[in-house]
Design a protein around this motif. Structure first.
Motif, PDB file in Angstrom:
ATOM      1  N   GLU A  10       0.809  -1.216   0.000  1.00  0.00           N
ATOM      2  CA  GLU A  10       0.000   0.000   0.000  1.00  0.00           C
ATOM      3  C   GLU A  10       0.844   1.269   0.000  1.00  0.00           C
ATOM      4  N   GLY A  11       2.139   1.125  -0.274  1.00  0.00           N
ATOM      5  CA  GLY A  11       3.002   2.292  -0.399  1.00  0.00           C
ATOM      6  C   GLY A  11       3.266   3.014   0.897  1.00  0.00           C
ATOM      7  N   MET A  12       3.258   2.296   2.022  1.00  0.00           N
ATOM      8  CA  MET A  12       3.522   2.898   3.332  1.00  0.00           C
ATOM      9  C   MET A  12       4.946   2.590   3.761  1.00  0.00           C
ATOM     10  N   ASP A  13       5.586   3.549   4.400  1.00  0.00           N
ATOM     11  CA  ASP A  13       6.975   3.365   4.818  1.00  0.00           C
ATOM     12  C   ASP A  13       7.199   3.814   6.261  1.00  0.00           C
ATOM     13  N   TYR A  14       6.221   3.542   7.125  1.00  0.00           N
ATOM     14  CA  TYR A  14       6.346   3.952   8.528  1.00  0.00           C
ATOM     15  C   TYR A  14       7.400   3.106   9.237  1.00  0.00           C
ATOM     16  N   PRO A  15       8.183   3.695  10.141  1.00  0.00           N
ATOM     17  CA  PRO A  15       9.166   2.935  10.927  1.00  0.00           C
ATOM     18  C   PRO A  15       8.482   1.930  11.842  1.00  0.00           C
ATOM     19  N   LEU A  16       9.225   0.882  12.186  1.00  0.00           N
ATOM     20  CA  LEU A  16       8.705  -0.163  13.064  1.00  0.00           C
ATOM     21  C   LEU A  16       9.502  -0.217  14.363  1.00  0.00           C
ATOM     22  N   HIS A  17       8.768  -0.313  15.464  1.00  0.00           N
ATOM     23  CA  HIS A  17       9.362  -0.489  16.792  1.00  0.00           C
ATOM     24  C   HIS A  17       9.234  -1.956  17.168  1.00  0.00           C
ATOM     25  N   LEU A  18      10.354  -2.610  17.498  1.00  0.00           N
ATOM     26  CA  LEU A  18      10.371  -4.044  17.770  1.00  0.00           C
ATOM     27  C   LEU A  18      10.474  -4.340  19.255  1.00  0.00           C
ATOM     28  N   GLY A  19       9.836  -5.438  19.659  1.00  0.00           N
ATOM     29  CA  GLY A  19       9.976  -5.901  21.032  1.00  0.00           C
ATOM     30  C   GLY A  19       9.212  -7.185  21.254  1.00  0.00           C
ATOM     31  N   VAL A  20       9.746  -8.021  22.146  1.00  0.00           N
ATOM     32  CA  VAL A  20       9.043  -9.208  22.636  1.00  0.00           C
ATOM     33  C   VAL A  20       8.490  -8.840  23.998  1.00  0.00           C
ATOM     34  N   THR A  21       7.187  -8.856  24.161  1.00  0.00           N
ATOM     35  CA  THR A  21       6.624  -8.467  25.456  1.00  0.00           C
ATOM     36  C   THR A  21       6.819  -9.582  26.477  1.00  0.00           C
ATOM     37  N   GLU A  22       6.866  -9.162  27.741  1.00  0.00           N
ATOM     38  CA  GLU A  22       6.885 -10.109  28.857  1.00  0.00           C
ATOM     39  C   GLU A  22       7.950 -11.190  28.679  1.00  0.00           C
ATOM     40  N   ALA A  23       9.167 -10.793  28.303  1.00  0.00           N
ATOM     41  CA  ALA A  23      10.233 -11.763  28.042  1.00  0.00           C
ATOM     42  C   ALA A  23      10.778 -12.389  29.315  1.00  0.00           C
ATOM     43  N   GLY A  24      10.566 -11.745  30.472  1.00  0.00           N
ATOM     44  CA  GLY A  24      11.051 -12.308  31.724  1.00  0.00           C
ATOM     45  C   GLY A  24      12.351 -11.672  32.178  1.00  0.00           C
ATOM     46  N   SER A  25      13.197 -12.457  32.827  1.00  0.00           N
ATOM     47  CA  SER A  25      14.423 -11.906  33.420  1.00  0.00           C
ATOM     48  C   SER A  25      15.594 -12.829  33.165  1.00  0.00           C
ATOM     49  N   GLY A  26      16.770 -12.381  33.588  1.00  0.00           N
ATOM     50  CA  GLY A  26      17.962 -13.202  33.516  1.00  0.00           C
ATOM     51  C   GLY A  26      18.359 -13.554  32.100  1.00  0.00           C
TER      52      GLY A  26
END
Length: 513
Positions: free
Chosen positions: A205-221
């Motif tokens: 559709e001709g869109m070029d918006y930037p993307l923010h990446l992340g895995v939610t609730e990944a935990g710790s350590g």
């Protein structure tokens, strides 16, 4: 997707206060405070610690009008202290709060599920953002899609894309282009498929918006770092992603070195590796390349299984091309050599390089080469990578949020105690969530859930069903264990010498889904 070489997806520049995201600029690193947004001094102090660690964009929860209004003093204090960190308001439920936050923040993150009706609220927000030059993040979460989206598409990657595209089209209709998009999930397979699908849909559709990446609730350590690296790394390897956050259930400034490591690791990926059979690659749905159902670690690899070792500085593309060139059904393991002195750095890089090959169903075994570490240490990292890629579960998975100003208890300490109590269990997923905003939705894959309900009170879930409400916090972990026992999922911890942590864990079962 360009399988044979690394090419960054072209995006427009989006100013977020003093920071510019996209346009081919280096990947920006983000984090989020866990202070009370009404506490100006505590919030400013934490933002400054996060910024000093190397972060350029910081988000604060604004669950109500008071919190949104207090962004004004927070931003003023930061600027007076000489910090040009971009400040983002995180709004989950109330459109009026987003409108208030847009008067003070550099960017406002909204959940499209709260703007389902065409009542003019979204248009009002766009007008306010345009007036002040404020950016907007369309933040789609796997666990909180609008009911009408779920009814038609299910809580699927495709449903997430439908939700995002609906609002991106509205932004384009309104000629508003200061937009960033995110498609987060605690399930790495869902998360990667959603971003890939969205990138393709936007391109059509001709869109070029930037993307923010992340895995939610990944935990710790180490587990949390590896899970984030597998999901984020798979997309950065595809050239997708302009800004990232590594969500850990730890002090937010501890997220930054991991995110910076990932951003720097993918800053350059040289080489071209011809792919003669791109039709064998399935980027949007999981499909095993061979008949091997449970990928193997170093000690389990049979002598007759080929081991493909990366030689270039772009191991993901190099190994992917080699695997796709093999005869269909021919099993193969993948290997990469590292000279890191830190086990954490080694684990993050290996997860980012090799994890995507399992996430996409291409590889059948893993062998990390790092003579400076023991065989047992390396095998544990290998097992964590396979689990993060959701192809083999060998330990309890914790879907744990990083915490924010809405968190109703000591999340980091509680997660540590729950891990100590339940870490020996096999093939279970336990959600540990700070509040009900993301809790029930984002831990939808969990077998059991521990969710903050009110100060000092916890609600327990079995799957998506509430089992006990408002339990006193000092009783909640005992009650969680009792719930697991009552459902037949509890086993007593083995003797110390047989603990999974010492490399003698029982053979795990396949949990690819």
């Amino acid at each position: 997707m360009e399988l044979s070489q690394y090419i960054r997806r072209k995006t427009r520049e989006v100013p977020v206060g003093p920071v510019v995201i996209g346009g081919g600029r280096p990947v920006a690193v983000q984090s989020m405070t866990n202070t009370d947004t009404n506490d100006t001094a505590a919030s400013v102090a934490q933002i400054e610690r996060i910024a000093d660690a190397g972060c350029s964009v910081v988000r604060l929860t604004t669950q109500g009008r008071r919190e949104a209004e207090n962004l004004g003093p927070i931003v003023a204090r930061l600027r007076a202290d000489g910090y040009d960190t971009a400040v983002v308001a995180d709004v989950h439920f109330l459109p009026d709060v987003a409108l208030t936050a847009a008067s003070y923040a550099d960017k406002v993150r909204i959940n499209p599920g709260n703007y389902a009706d065409r009542d003019g609220a979204f248009e009002k927000l766009i007008a306010r953002c345009r007036e002040r030059g404020v950016a907007l993040r369309i933040g789609v979460n796997h666990g909180s899609l609008a009911r009408r989206i779920v009814d038609e598409w299910g809580d699927t990657p495709r449903g997430m894309v439908v939700s995002a595209m609906e609002f991106l089209r509205r932004c384009r209709e309104l000629d508003f282009d200061r937009v960033v998009v995110s498609m987060k999930s605690s399930n790495t397979r869902v998360m990667v498929a959603a971003y890939r699908l969205l990138a393709d849909e936007m391109a059509r559709e001709g869109m070029d918006y930037p993307l923010h990446l992340g895995v939610t609730e990944a935990g710790s350590g180490l587990e949390g770092r590896i899970k984030s690296a597998v999901g984020i790394g798979a997309l950065l390897a595809d050239g997708i992603g302009d800004t990232i956050r590594v969500s850990l259930t730890e002090a937010p400034e501890r997220e930054i070195p991991v995110a910076r490591l990932l951003a720097d690791h993918f800053a350059e990926r040289p080489g071209r590796f011809p792919v003669r059979h791109p039709e064998r690659f399935s980027p949007y749905e999981f499909r095993r390349r061979s008949a091997v159902q449970v990928p193997l670690t170093r000690s389990e690899l049979p002598a007759d299984m080929p081991v493909l070792e990366a030689c270039s500085k772009n191991p993901t593309a190099e190994l992917r091309a080699a695997l796709l060139d093999l005869e269909p059904g021919c099993p193969a393991a993948v290997s990469c050599r590292y000279c890191e002195s830190s086990l954490e750095t080694l684990a993050v890089k290996a997860a980012a390089d090799l994890g995507p090959l399992f996430l996409d169903g291409l590889a059948d075994g893993i062998r990390i080469v790092a003579p400076q570490f023991g065989e047992g240490e390396l095998e544990e990292v290998e097992r964590m990578i396979l689990q993060a890629a959701r192809v083999r579960f060998s330990r309890t998975e914790y879907i744990a949020c990083p915490g924010c100003g809405r968190t109703l208890y000591d999340l980091e300490g509680t997660l540590a105690r729950i891990k100590e109590r339940t870490g020996h269990l096999k093939n279970l997923r336990i959600g540990v969530m700070g509040c009900i905003v993301n809790g029930p939705g984002e831990m939808a894959d969990a077998d059991y859930g521990y969710v903050g309900a009110a100060p000092g009170r916890i609600t327990l879930y079995k799957g998506r069903t509430v089992v006990e409400r408002n339990i006193p916090q000092h009783e909640a972990i005992d009650r969680l264990e009792a719930l697991i026992r009552a459902n037949g999922d509890w086993t007593d911890a083995p003797a110390r010498a047989e603990s999974p942590d010492d490399g003698t864990a029982a053979e795990p079962q396949n949990a690819a889904q």
